[in-house]
Design an enzyme around this catalytic site. Structure first.
Site, PDB file in Angstrom:
ATOM      1  NE  ARG A 103       0.864  43.411  43.330  1.00 13.56           N
ATOM      2  CZ  ARG A 103       1.257  42.573  44.308  1.00 13.56           C
ATOM      3  NH1 ARG A 103       2.158  41.638  44.057  1.00 13.56           N
ATOM      4  NH2 ARG A 103       0.739  42.668  45.520  1.00 13.56           N
ATOM      5  CD  GLU A 139      -1.074  38.153  38.835  1.00 13.66           C
ATOM      6  OE1 GLU A 139      -0.037  38.742  38.488  1.00 13.66           O
ATOM      7  OE2 GLU A 139      -1.344  37.882  40.010  1.00 13.66           O
ATOM      8  CG  HIS A 174       0.723  36.618  42.239  1.00 15.01           C
ATOM      9  ND1 HIS A 174       0.193  37.854  41.931  1.00 15.01           N
ATOM     10  CD2 HIS A 174       1.534  36.840  43.317  1.00 15.01           C
ATOM     11  CE1 HIS A 174       0.651  38.764  42.775  1.00 15.01           C
ATOM     12  NE2 HIS A 174       1.464  38.166  43.631  1.00 15.01           N
TER      13      HIS A 174
HETATM   14  P1  NAP Z   1       9.742  46.984  50.270  1.00 13.39           P
HETATM   15  O1  NAP Z   1      10.568  46.410  51.371  1.00 13.39           O
HETATM   16  O2  NAP Z   1       8.932  48.199  50.544  1.00 13.39           O
HETATM   17  O3  NAP Z   1      10.722  47.251  49.042  1.00 13.39           O
HETATM   18  C1  NAP Z   1      10.316  47.947  47.910  1.00 13.39           C
HETATM   19  C2  NAP Z   1      11.545  48.512  47.213  1.00 13.39           C
HETATM   20  O4  NAP Z   1      11.122  49.255  46.078  1.00 13.39           O
HETATM   21  C3  NAP Z   1      12.372  49.452  48.051  1.00 13.39           C
HETATM   22  O5  NAP Z   1      13.722  49.230  47.740  1.00 13.39           O
HETATM   23  C4  NAP Z   1      11.994  50.825  47.562  1.00 13.39           C
HETATM   24  O6  NAP Z   1      13.094  51.675  47.728  1.00 13.39           O
HETATM   25  C5  NAP Z   1      11.679  50.576  46.116  1.00 13.39           C
HETATM   26  N1  NAP Z   1      10.703  51.546  45.624  1.00 13.39           N
HETATM   27  C6  NAP Z   1       9.608  51.966  46.215  1.00 13.39           C
HETATM   28  N2  NAP Z   1       8.954  52.851  45.436  1.00 13.39           N
HETATM   29  C7  NAP Z   1       9.686  52.992  44.345  1.00 13.39           C
HETATM   30  C8  NAP Z   1       9.560  53.782  43.195  1.00 13.39           C
HETATM   31  N3  NAP Z   1       8.529  54.592  43.049  1.00 13.39           N
HETATM   32  N4  NAP Z   1      10.508  53.693  42.258  1.00 13.39           N
HETATM   33  C9  NAP Z   1      11.565  52.873  42.431  1.00 13.39           C
HETATM   34  N5  NAP Z   1      11.738  52.105  43.524  1.00 13.39           N
HETATM   35  C10 NAP Z   1      10.812  52.159  44.465  1.00 13.39           C
HETATM   36  O7  NAP Z   1       8.717  45.904  49.705  1.00 13.39           O
HETATM   37  P2  NAP Z   1       8.900  44.315  49.601  1.00 13.39           P
HETATM   38  O8  NAP Z   1       8.328  43.677  50.800  1.00 13.39           O
HETATM   39  O9  NAP Z   1      10.292  44.021  49.222  1.00 13.39           O
HETATM   40  O10 NAP Z   1       7.891  44.009  48.396  1.00 13.39           O
HETATM   41  C11 NAP Z   1       8.091  44.576  47.126  1.00 13.39           C
HETATM   42  C12 NAP Z   1       6.925  44.241  46.212  1.00 13.39           C
HETATM   43  O11 NAP Z   1       6.974  42.876  45.873  1.00 13.39           O
HETATM   44  C13 NAP Z   1       5.535  44.406  46.840  1.00 13.39           C
HETATM   45  O12 NAP Z   1       5.089  45.749  46.777  1.00 13.39           O
HETATM   46  C14 NAP Z   1       4.686  43.484  45.990  1.00 13.39           C
HETATM   47  O13 NAP Z   1       4.163  44.191  44.894  1.00 13.39           O
HETATM   48  C15 NAP Z   1       5.675  42.445  45.513  1.00 13.39           C
HETATM   49  N6  NAP Z   1       5.448  41.121  46.147  1.00 13.39           N
HETATM   50  C16 NAP Z   1       5.138  40.083  45.365  1.00 13.39           C
HETATM   51  C17 NAP Z   1       4.970  38.841  45.927  1.00 13.39           C
HETATM   52  C18 NAP Z   1       4.627  37.660  45.086  1.00 13.39           C
HETATM   53  O14 NAP Z   1       3.922  36.778  45.545  1.00 13.39           O
HETATM   54  N7  NAP Z   1       5.105  37.604  43.855  1.00 13.39           N
HETATM   55  C19 NAP Z   1       5.096  38.656  47.313  1.00 13.39           C
HETATM   56  C20 NAP Z   1       5.402  39.755  48.074  1.00 13.39           C
HETATM   57  C21 NAP Z   1       5.585  40.995  47.487  1.00 13.39           C
HETATM   58  P3  NAP Z   1      12.966  53.188  48.235  1.00 13.39           P
HETATM   59  O15 NAP Z   1      11.593  53.357  48.818  1.00 13.39           O
HETATM   60  O16 NAP Z   1      14.036  53.389  49.192  1.00 13.39           O
HETATM   61  O17 NAP Z   1      13.152  53.958  46.991  1.00 13.39           O
HETATM   62  C1  GLV Z   2       1.960  39.264  46.970  1.00 12.77           C
HETATM   63  O1  GLV Z   2       2.054  39.512  45.823  1.00 12.77           O
HETATM   64  C2  GLV Z   2       1.973  40.246  47.992  1.00 12.77           C
HETATM   65  O2  GLV Z   2       1.990  41.441  47.680  1.00 12.77           O
HETATM   66  O3  GLV Z   2       1.942  39.846  49.165  1.00 12.77           O
END
Ligand code: NAP
Ligand code: GLV
Length: 336
Positions: A246, A275, A296
């Site tokens: 983000r 954004e 994005h």
């Molecule tokens: P996920 O599987 O929940 O992974 C999130 C990671 O962040 C986990 O390793 C978690 O580890 C860590 N985390 C959570 N809270 C934290 C904190 N307070 N401090 C430090 N680390 C923390 O989620 P994901 O599916 O990989 O997605 C991650 C993020 O990517 C989403 O939330 C979204 O904002 C973004 N995203 C962007 C796009 C795009 O289009 N650019 C697409 C999809 C997602 P622990 O909880 O074990 O600490």
């Molecule tokens: C994209 O940014 C998502 O959170 O799915």
């Protein structure tokens, strides 16, 4: 006879999702290019007595939106991230909240790598060079970039997308450093099977040691501004920062200074703060030599966006029928 439930959808989404909903419900879709104002979402929910809201990550869903229709039983976001939804307020009102984890993991990791490679090998800058008619001869020092193979990849947040991004490092013989709230032995083992050695380190060490730093944490209070001036100064001057998490995870002004003063080599951004990023924003003066920005599009492949639509629709259906959501954001945030 009971009234047919109504669902308000805040943008046109791939057909699969809307068709699925239209089979059972009255579905009203905002069909403009730009998102509706929050006040418009509130008034539409009110007028429609909506039972479900299928929203986008660009919609702020706060207490006012949640209170707009007394019948609202579910909010389903067309995204995995749910930082735009006030989860506590939804939980207090007994409104279910759905999101779309998993389905977009690989597609988003692909995009993180697209940015990583584009920055490393200066492909956007090189394309513009050709387009501008500047390609007069082969050049022995032309557009020298950074090697990706055998480099060190730093993953901030080894969750689903972070792991998928790290996994891709196997083909490039990369070492992986990762950081987060805790060590992830299972993720380490998964990566080790592919020949990737993933080592848990503190953020400071990751920043100092990585050639590429890729951000994959959700936006929450603790991660807002996680990468600021001090962190950018810890990175190597040859390092590349990639953000598909983000925009607010990175301090934009600090990144601007880091690029200007060459604390780091380049940055690739799929997400920005603000954004959308206006074309005349100060950060854009670095593009394309030091900065590659895309709008994005992390999860934006044809197949993945269709699956997201189906998942978001399935969350709406479950919420309206009073069933457990297939993917509950309240559950994943520990609020259920
Ligand atoms: P996920 O599987 O929940 O992974 C999130 C990671 O962040 C986990 O390793 C978690 O580890 C860590 N985390 C959570 N809270 C934290 C904190 N307070 N401090 C430090 N680390 C923390 O989620 P994901 O599916 O990989 O997605 C991650 C993020 O990517 C989403 O939330 C979204 O904002 C973004 N995203 C962007 C796009 C795009 O289009 N650019 C697409 C999809 C997602 P622990 O909880 O074990 O600490
Ligand atoms: C994209 O940014 C998502 O959170 O799915």
């Amino acid at each position: 006879m009971a009234e047919t439930p109504t669902v308000y959808v805040t943008r046109e989404i791939p057909d699969a999702g809307v068709e699925q909903l239209r089979e059972q419900y009255d579905v009203v879709v905002w069909d403009e290019k730009l998102p509706p104002e929050k006040s418009h979402v509130e008034s539409r929910l009110r007028e429609l007595d909506a039972d479900g809201l299928l929203c986008m990550l660009s919609d702020e869903v706060d207490a006012d939106v949640l209170d707009a229709s007394p019948d609202l039983s579910v909010v389903s976001t067309f995204s995995v991230g749910y930082d735009h939804v006030d989860l506590e307020a939804a939980a207090e009102r007994d409104i279910a909240v759905g999101h779309t984890p998993g389905v977009l993991t690989e597609t988003t990791a692909d995009l993180a790598w697209t940015l990583l490679m584009a920055c490393a090998r200066r492909t956007v800058e090189a394309h513009e060079y050709v387009e501008a008619g500047e390609w007069e001869t082969w050049g022995p020092t032309l557009m020298m970039g950074a090697d990706v193979h055998d480099a060190t990849l730093g993953i901030v947040g080894l969750g689903s997308i972070g792991t998928a991004t790290a996994r891709r490092g196997a083909g490039f013989g990369m070492d992986v450093l990762y950081t987060g709230r805790q060590r992830k032995p299972e993720r380490e083992a998964e990566l080790e099977e592919l020949g990737v050695e993933a080592t848990y380190v503190e953020l400071d060490e990751l920043l100092a040691e990585s050639d590429f730093v890729s951000l994959h944490v959700p936006l929450v209070e603790e991660t807002e501004g996680l990468i600021g001036e001090a962190e950018l100064q810890q990175m190597s001057e040859d390092a590349i920062l990639v953000n598909t998490a983000r925009g607010e995870v990175v301090d934009t002004d600090a990144l601007d200074t880091a690029l200007e003063e060459e604390w780091i080599a380049r940055a690739g951004l799929d997400v920005t703060d603000p954004e959308p990023l206006p074309a005349d924003h100060q950060l854009m003066r670095h593009a394309p030599e030091k900065l590659v920005v895309v709008p994005h599009i992390g999860s934006s492949s044809v197949a993945t966006r269709s699956r997201i639509a189906e998942m978001a629709a399935a969350n709406v259906e479950a919420g309206i029928e009073g069933e457990e959501l297939p993917n509950s954001a309240l559950g994943d945030a520990g609020l259920e």
